[in-house]
Design a protein around this motif. Structure first.
Motif, PDB file in Angstrom:
ATOM      1  N   GLU A   7     -23.191 -32.059 -15.660  1.00 57.47           N
ATOM      2  CA  GLU A   7     -22.542 -33.340 -15.426  1.00 57.47           C
ATOM      3  C   GLU A   7     -23.567 -34.457 -15.266  1.00 57.47           C
ATOM      4  N   VAL A   8     -23.294 -35.595 -15.923  1.00 58.99           N
ATOM      5  CA  VAL A   8     -24.143 -36.779 -15.852  1.00 58.99           C
ATOM      6  C   VAL A   8     -23.283 -37.976 -15.456  1.00 58.99           C
ATOM      7  N   THR A   9     -23.941 -39.071 -15.087  1.00 61.63           N
ATOM      8  CA  THR A   9     -23.203 -40.283 -14.714  1.00 61.63           C
ATOM      9  C   THR A   9     -23.696 -41.470 -15.525  1.00 61.63           C
ATOM     10  N   THR A  10     -24.794 -42.081 -15.089  1.00 66.91           N
ATOM     11  CA  THR A  10     -25.260 -43.337 -15.677  1.00 66.91           C
ATOM     12  C   THR A  10     -26.189 -43.144 -16.866  1.00 66.91           C
ATOM     13  N   HIS A  11     -26.745 -41.934 -17.026  1.00 67.66           N
ATOM     14  CA  HIS A  11     -27.746 -41.705 -18.062  1.00 67.66           C
ATOM     15  C   HIS A  11     -27.384 -40.494 -18.927  1.00 67.66           C
ATOM     16  N   THR A  12     -27.684 -40.626 -20.213  1.00 73.44           N
ATOM     17  CA  THR A  12     -27.683 -39.477 -21.114  1.00 73.44           C
ATOM     18  C   THR A  12     -29.008 -38.754 -20.925  1.00 73.44           C
ATOM     19  N   CYS A  13     -28.956 -37.436 -20.745  1.00 70.59           N
ATOM     20  CA  CYS A  13     -30.179 -36.686 -20.430  1.00 70.59           C
ATOM     21  C   CYS A  13     -30.418 -35.538 -21.404  1.00 70.59           C
ATOM     22  N   ARG A  14     -31.681 -35.379 -21.769  1.00 74.28           N
ATOM     23  CA  ARG A  14     -32.152 -34.170 -22.451  1.00 74.28           C
ATOM     24  C   ARG A  14     -32.773 -33.272 -21.380  1.00 74.28           C
ATOM     25  N   TRP A  15     -32.450 -31.991 -21.430  1.00 70.44           N
ATOM     26  CA  TRP A  15     -32.885 -31.115 -20.353  1.00 70.44           C
ATOM     27  C   TRP A  15     -32.985 -29.683 -20.842  1.00 70.44           C
ATOM     28  N   HIS A  16     -33.598 -28.843 -20.029  1.00 69.21           N
ATOM     29  CA  HIS A  16     -33.683 -27.418 -20.346  1.00 69.21           C
ATOM     30  C   HIS A  16     -33.569 -26.625 -19.054  1.00 69.21           C
ATOM     31  N   ILE A  17     -33.481 -25.325 -19.190  1.00 72.31           N
ATOM     32  CA  ILE A  17     -33.360 -24.410 -18.052  1.00 72.31           C
ATOM     33  C   ILE A  17     -34.624 -23.565 -17.963  1.00 72.31           C
ATOM     34  N   VAL A  18     -35.135 -23.367 -16.759  1.00 73.52           N
ATOM     35  CA  VAL A  18     -36.216 -22.417 -16.507  1.00 73.52           C
ATOM     36  C   VAL A  18     -35.615 -21.235 -15.759  1.00 73.52           C
ATOM     37  N   ALA A  19     -35.634 -20.068 -16.404  1.00 73.38           N
ATOM     38  CA  ALA A  19     -35.097 -18.847 -15.787  1.00 73.38           C
ATOM     39  C   ALA A  19     -36.241 -18.060 -15.163  1.00 73.38           C
ATOM     40  N   SER A  20     -36.131 -17.756 -13.873  1.00 74.33           N
ATOM     41  CA  SER A  20     -37.124 -16.939 -13.183  1.00 74.33           C
ATOM     42  C   SER A  20     -36.623 -15.494 -13.149  1.00 74.33           C
ATOM     43  N   TYR A  21     -37.478 -14.551 -13.554  1.00 75.40           N
ATOM     44  CA  TYR A  21     -37.050 -13.147 -13.587  1.00 75.40           C
ATOM     45  C   TYR A  21     -38.195 -12.244 -13.160  1.00 75.40           C
ATOM     46  N   THR A  22     -37.826 -11.039 -12.768  1.00 75.89           N
ATOM     47  CA  THR A  22     -38.804 -10.009 -12.415  1.00 75.89           C
ATOM     48  C   THR A  22     -38.568  -8.778 -13.273  1.00 75.89           C
ATOM     49  N   ASP A  23     -39.670  -8.104 -13.613  1.00 70.43           N
ATOM     50  CA  ASP A  23     -39.595  -6.798 -14.278  1.00 70.43           C
ATOM     51  C   ASP A  23     -40.669  -5.912 -13.667  1.00 70.43           C
ATOM     52  N   THR A  24     -40.982  -4.816 -14.305  1.00 64.09           N
ATOM     53  CA  THR A  24     -41.924  -3.862 -13.721  1.00 64.09           C
ATOM     54  C   THR A  24     -43.335  -4.416 -13.621  1.00 64.09           C
ATOM     55  N   THR A  25     -43.618  -5.530 -14.308  1.00 63.14           N
ATOM     56  CA  THR A  25     -44.965  -6.094 -14.276  1.00 63.14           C
ATOM     57  C   THR A  25     -45.090  -7.258 -13.303  1.00 63.14           C
ATOM     58  N   GLY A  26     -43.972  -7.686 -12.678  1.00 59.81           N
ATOM     59  CA  GLY A  26     -44.053  -8.776 -11.721  1.00 59.81           C
ATOM     60  C   GLY A  26     -43.045  -9.878 -11.987  1.00 59.81           C
ATOM     61  N   SER A  27     -43.366 -11.091 -11.550  1.00 61.99           N
ATOM     62  CA  SER A  27     -42.476 -12.245 -11.674  1.00 61.99           C
ATOM     63  C   SER A  27     -42.905 -13.114 -12.858  1.00 61.99           C
ATOM     64  N   HIS A  28     -41.907 -13.650 -13.576  1.00 59.94           N
ATOM     65  CA  HIS A  28     -42.191 -14.438 -14.779  1.00 59.94           C
ATOM     66  C   HIS A  28     -41.145 -15.548 -14.899  1.00 59.94           C
ATOM     67  N   GLU A  29     -41.373 -16.430 -15.867  1.00 61.45           N
ATOM     68  CA  GLU A  29     -40.422 -17.479 -16.193  1.00 61.45           C
ATOM     69  C   GLU A  29     -40.226 -17.544 -17.699  1.00 61.45           C
ATOM     70  N   GLN A  30     -39.027 -17.941 -18.112  1.00 62.37           N
ATOM     71  CA  GLN A  30     -38.738 -18.123 -19.535  1.00 62.37           C
ATOM     72  C   GLN A  30     -37.873 -19.363 -19.700  1.00 62.37           C
ATOM     73  N   ARG A  31     -38.179 -20.141 -20.728  1.00 60.32           N
ATOM     74  CA  ARG A  31     -37.466 -21.393 -20.981  1.00 60.32           C
ATOM     75  C   ARG A  31     -36.216 -21.133 -21.814  1.00 60.32           C
ATOM     76  N   ILE A  32     -35.148 -21.856 -21.487  1.00 64.76           N
ATOM     77  CA  ILE A  32     -33.902 -21.840 -22.242  1.00 64.76           C
ATOM     78  C   ILE A  32     -33.542 -23.293 -22.557  1.00 64.76           C
ATOM     79  N   PRO A  33     -33.411 -23.675 -23.853  1.00 66.80           N
ATOM     80  CA  PRO A  33     -33.686 -22.905 -25.059  1.00 66.80           C
ATOM     81  C   PRO A  33     -35.186 -22.635 -25.203  1.00 66.80           C
ATOM     82  N   SER A  34     -35.542 -21.732 -26.107  1.00 64.41           N
ATOM     83  CA  SER A  34     -36.940 -21.351 -26.273  1.00 64.41           C
ATOM     84  C   SER A  34     -37.731 -22.480 -26.924  1.00 64.41           C
ATOM     85  N   GLY A  35     -39.048 -22.361 -26.844  1.00 65.52           N
ATOM     86  CA  GLY A  35     -39.920 -23.357 -27.448  1.00 65.52           C
ATOM     87  C   GLY A  35     -39.793 -24.704 -26.774  1.00 65.52           C
TER      88      GLY A  35
END
Length: 300
Positions: free
Chosen positions: A217-245
């Motif tokens: 949801e936005v109000t006064t501005h049109t925004c470009r944005w992305h999501i940073v997903a934080s996850y853990t696996d057997t090697t530790g903690s990491h982050e991945q961008r959504i969408p990619s690149g």
């Protein structure tokens, strides 16, 4: 006898060698498989816009990048506010749907901001053999600017029905911090709660994909944005961008001073404001140019 003895010796020597190195070879094979597994992306995100030809909200606004011609205005106002026919007419002209806010009060963290949304579906899937856990997803604004649509068409001027999914508050300008995601689930006690305060997303290791309906949801501005997903696996903690690149999502705000503004007033017909023909607009005196929803800075 010498030949037979040599064959037996070679056989037993190979058998002994195989047995003595089996553990090391199995360990090496497992490490190689894990290395190949980790070379894959942790998960793949797929974004799908909502199909408004199949589902159109009860309340919505359509944005266009150019003014309607006189003939197009006459066609629009002759449609008598029929939702599906209005969208069927405006979509080929480049129309984009903006949904009115679903009603959620209060948010768990005290946030009171509400805006307008452009909803989409987000699907997360992992082909990894090893499991992973997404324990947080954060919205990040890349850029925000004043809305640029020139024509705004609203039917009707009322709130929309709640929709299941996750809501991100992107209201305000580029320096206003996004908040959420919050749970959208009509009538349920956890509606408005921060999703990742109590939930995680398990992927990989044969787990099913995870599908979310995202309402930013936005109000006064049109925004470009992305999501940073934080996850853990057997090697530790990491982050991945959504969408990619370098990909981003875009969520449009409704301009407060469009060149043309059309609003269907229930029981009274169309109201038309701006550089428009007044023909076919008997309710013009009942409408005003759109006012952005109230934005209040949220602590933290």
């Amino acid at each position: 006898m010498v030949v037979v003895a040599g064959v037996l010796f070679a056989y037993h020597a190979n058998l002994f060698l195989d047995r003595s190195t089996a553990t090391d070879r199995a360990r090496s094979d497992k490490q190689a498989q894990q290395a190949v597994d980790r070379e894959q992306s942790a998960f793949v995100s797929t974004v799908t816009p909502l199909d408004y030809d199949r589902y159109l909200p009860e309340a919505f606004t359509v944005l266009l990048d150019r003014p309607l011609t006189g003939g197009e205005q006459a066609t629009l106002t002759a449609l008598n506010g029929h939702r599906e026919r209005v969208w069927e007419f405006l979509e080929p002209l480049g129309g984009r749907v903006v949904e009115h806010a679903s009603y959620v009060e209060p948010f768990e963290d005290g946030n009171e901001n509400r805006g307008h949304a452009q909803t989409f579906d987000l699907n997360l899937n992992s082909d990894r053999a090893a499991g992973l856990t997404i324990n947080n997803m954060t919205a990040v604004k890349d850029s925000c600017h004043a809305p640029t649509a020139q024509t705004v068409v609203t039917i009707p001027p009322a709130g929309a029905e709640p929709r299941q999914g996750l809501l991100w508050d992107l209201t305000g300008g580029p320096t206003d911090k996004p908040h959420g995601p919050y749970v959208l689930d009509e009538g349920e006690p956890h509606e408005g709660q921060l999703y990742f305060r109590r939930n995680v997303v398990e992927l990989g290791n044969g787990q099913s994909n995870m599908a979310f309906r995202i309402q930013p949801e936005v109000t006064t501005h049109t925004c470009r944005w992305h999501i940073v997903a934080s996850y853990t696996d057997t090697t530790g903690s990491h982050e991945q961008r959504i969408p990619s690149g370098a990909g981003t999502f875009t969520t449009e705000a409704i301009p407060s001073q469009p060149v043309q503004y059309f609003e269907r007033v229930p029981g009274s017909g169309w109201g038309c404001v701006g550089t428009v023909s007044r023909q076919g607009c008997p309710a013009t005196e009942l409408v005003q140019l759109p006012t952005p929803p109230t934005h209040r800075p949220v602590p933290g």
